[in-house]
Design a protein around this motif. Sequence first.
Motif, PDB file in Angstrom:
ATOM      1  N   ILE A 176       0.834  -1.194   0.000  1.00 22.82           N
ATOM      2  CA  ILE A 176       0.000   0.000   0.000  1.00 22.82           C
ATOM      3  C   ILE A 176       0.874   1.251   0.000  1.00 22.82           C
ATOM      4  CG2 ILE A 176      -0.199  -0.041   2.516  1.00 22.82           C
ATOM      5  CD1 ILE A 176      -2.894   1.196   2.325  1.00 22.82           C
ATOM      6  N   GLY A 177       2.101   1.115   0.520  1.00 25.22           N
ATOM      7  CA  GLY A 177       3.021   2.253   0.491  1.00 25.22           C
ATOM      8  C   GLY A 177       3.354   2.687  -0.919  1.00 25.22           C
ATOM      9  N   PHE A 178       3.457   1.712  -1.825  1.00 21.78           N
ATOM     10  CA  PHE A 178       3.749   2.052  -3.212  1.00 21.78           C
ATOM     11  C   PHE A 178       2.602   2.824  -3.848  1.00 21.78           C
ATOM     12  CE2 PHE A 178       3.520   1.069  -7.787  1.00 21.78           C
ATOM     13  CZ  PHE A 178       4.688   1.709  -8.189  1.00 21.78           C
ATOM     14  N   THR A 179       1.364   2.366  -3.633  1.00 25.83           N
ATOM     15  CA  THR A 179       0.241   3.093  -4.227  1.00 25.83           C
ATOM     16  C   THR A 179       0.064   4.463  -3.581  1.00 25.83           C
ATOM     17  OG1 THR A 179      -1.230   1.813  -2.778  1.00 25.83           O
ATOM     18  CG2 THR A 179      -1.028   1.083  -5.043  1.00 25.83           C
ATOM     19  N   THR A 180       0.551   4.602  -2.342  1.00 29.22           N
ATOM     20  CA  THR A 180       0.527   5.923  -1.703  1.00 29.22           C
ATOM     21  C   THR A 180       1.491   6.863  -2.398  1.00 29.22           C
ATOM     22  OG1 THR A 180      -0.036   4.922   0.437  1.00 29.22           O
ATOM     23  CG2 THR A 180       0.851   7.144   0.475  1.00 29.22           C
ATOM     24  N   VAL A 181       2.720   6.424  -2.631  1.00 28.61           N
ATOM     25  CA  VAL A 181       3.697   7.321  -3.276  1.00 28.61           C
ATOM     26  C   VAL A 181       3.352   7.553  -4.740  1.00 28.61           C
ATOM     27  CG1 VAL A 181       5.556   6.845  -1.654  1.00 28.61           C
ATOM     28  CG2 VAL A 181       5.338   5.409  -3.678  1.00 28.61           C
ATOM     29  N   GLN A 182       2.690   6.592  -5.369  1.00 24.01           N
ATOM     30  CA  GLN A 182       2.221   6.811  -6.742  1.00 24.01           C
ATOM     31  C   GLN A 182       1.329   8.048  -6.827  1.00 24.01           C
ATOM     32  OE1 GLN A 182       0.372   2.998  -7.826  1.00 24.01           O
ATOM     33  NE2 GLN A 182       1.410   3.176  -9.795  1.00 24.01           N
ATOM     34  N   ALA A 183       0.494   8.224  -5.810  1.00 23.94           N
ATOM     35  CA  ALA A 183      -0.449   9.344  -5.824  1.00 23.94           C
ATOM     36  C   ALA A 183       0.254  10.684  -5.677  1.00 23.94           C
ATOM     37  CB  ALA A 183      -1.473   9.165  -4.703  1.00 23.94           C
ATOM     38  N   PHE A 184       1.399  10.699  -5.004  1.00 21.04           N
ATOM     39  CA  PHE A 184       2.119  11.951  -4.775  1.00 21.04           C
ATOM     40  C   PHE A 184       3.137  12.268  -5.870  1.00 21.04           C
ATOM     41  CE2 PHE A 184       0.925  10.984  -0.308  1.00 21.04           C
ATOM     42  CZ  PHE A 184       0.334  12.197   0.015  1.00 21.04           C
ATOM     43  N   ALA A 185       3.583  11.251  -6.609  1.00 15.10           N
ATOM     44  CA  ALA A 185       4.742  11.401  -7.489  1.00 15.10           C
ATOM     45  C   ALA A 185       4.582  12.496  -8.538  1.00 15.10           C
ATOM     46  CB  ALA A 185       5.040  10.065  -8.166  1.00 15.10           C
ATOM     47  N   LYS A 186       3.408  12.676  -9.065  1.00 14.10           N
ATOM     48  CA  LYS A 186       3.201  13.643 -10.145  1.00 14.10           C
ATOM     49  C   LYS A 186       3.432  15.082  -9.699  1.00 14.10           C
ATOM     50  CE  LYS A 186      -0.416  15.186 -13.391  1.00 14.10           C
ATOM     51  NZ  LYS A 186      -0.765  16.483 -12.753  1.00 14.10           N
ATOM     52  N   ASP A 187       2.994  15.426  -8.491  1.00 13.98           N
ATOM     53  CA  ASP A 187       2.984  16.828  -8.091  1.00 13.98           C
ATOM     54  C   ASP A 187       3.916  17.191  -6.945  1.00 13.98           C
ATOM     55  OD1 ASP A 187       1.004  17.847  -9.918  1.00 13.98           O
ATOM     56  OD2 ASP A 187      -0.502  16.743  -8.781  1.00 13.98           O
TER      57      ASP A 187
END
Length: 320
Positions: free
Chosen positions: A38-49
């Motif tokens: 779940i940590g990966f999908t969390t950082v996925q959400a932040f990576a763009k901005d």
Amino acid sequence: MSLPTFDVKTTAKEVAATFPEQIKGKTVLVTGTSLKSIGFTTVQAFAKDAGLLIITGRSAEKLKDTEAALKTEFPGANIRLLVLDLASRASVRKAAAEVNAYPEPLHIIIHNAADVIGPFKLNEDNLDSQFSSNHVSPFLFTKLLATKLLASSTPSFAPRVVFVSSSAHSFGAIDWDTLAKPDEAKHTPMGAYAQSKIANILTAKELTKRSGGRIQSFSLHPGSIVTSEAPINVATLQSIGIYTPDGKPNTADYSFVTREQGAATSVAAAIDPRIEGKGGAYLSCAVLADDQVSEFAADPANAERLWTVTEDLLGEKFTF
């Protein structure tokens, strides 16, 4: 324009897309970011901005795998790798010193990493491994980074610290007598896990209180999520019926969510401006859910006591 109401089906990226201005320029640190977590999908959400995204884990090689996956999807993402092993206080101190040396500010910490649910085990400090990795080490890491967090404050922004807890916190209570002297005879895997997750909730409350609200801290239940879990973890979940005897999720009796849906609550706790000033609260399905907190975990006296006990375990004070 009215903002959407989040629910159990909301994904982490949908939360991030709702509040991009709350992410832009921010430094976000997330613990436990391996690819199938779940940590990966969390950082996925932040990576763009995000202005800077700090990903952590015990293995430098696995961190490189996470970075590569993020860069494939978001080539322009500014990512920094940080080795952090919550089973080792020396590793926690080393990682915190690295972050404190970064020239960038620090705005958000999401304590996502957790030890597996398993049998009685002591760590190098002779504490229960789950309690130490899930509570004592995140407490220490936050303490060591508190000054840097507070330095990012502005009149319109308070840094946030998020603890990924669990609804399983309601399965137990803290046994105050065994925190400093763990007792194998009193240990159960789920009881130890519940105790560490209660500690997450209590710490979020007390951190907000002791900082005078200058740090807004939240805890949360991400939902029941099927991940690539350790065999020991699966065995424990089988023993209490969450997994079937053949090692599959028990969908007949429990509702499961995807990693993307589970991570939505972490992202909401970190950036949703609608919960500003409500530090200490607990979230589920990406919205406030204090009514789901057990009586023990809601007690401010327990939060104060845990803070003091944790300072004693560490042999140092956490002051502001």
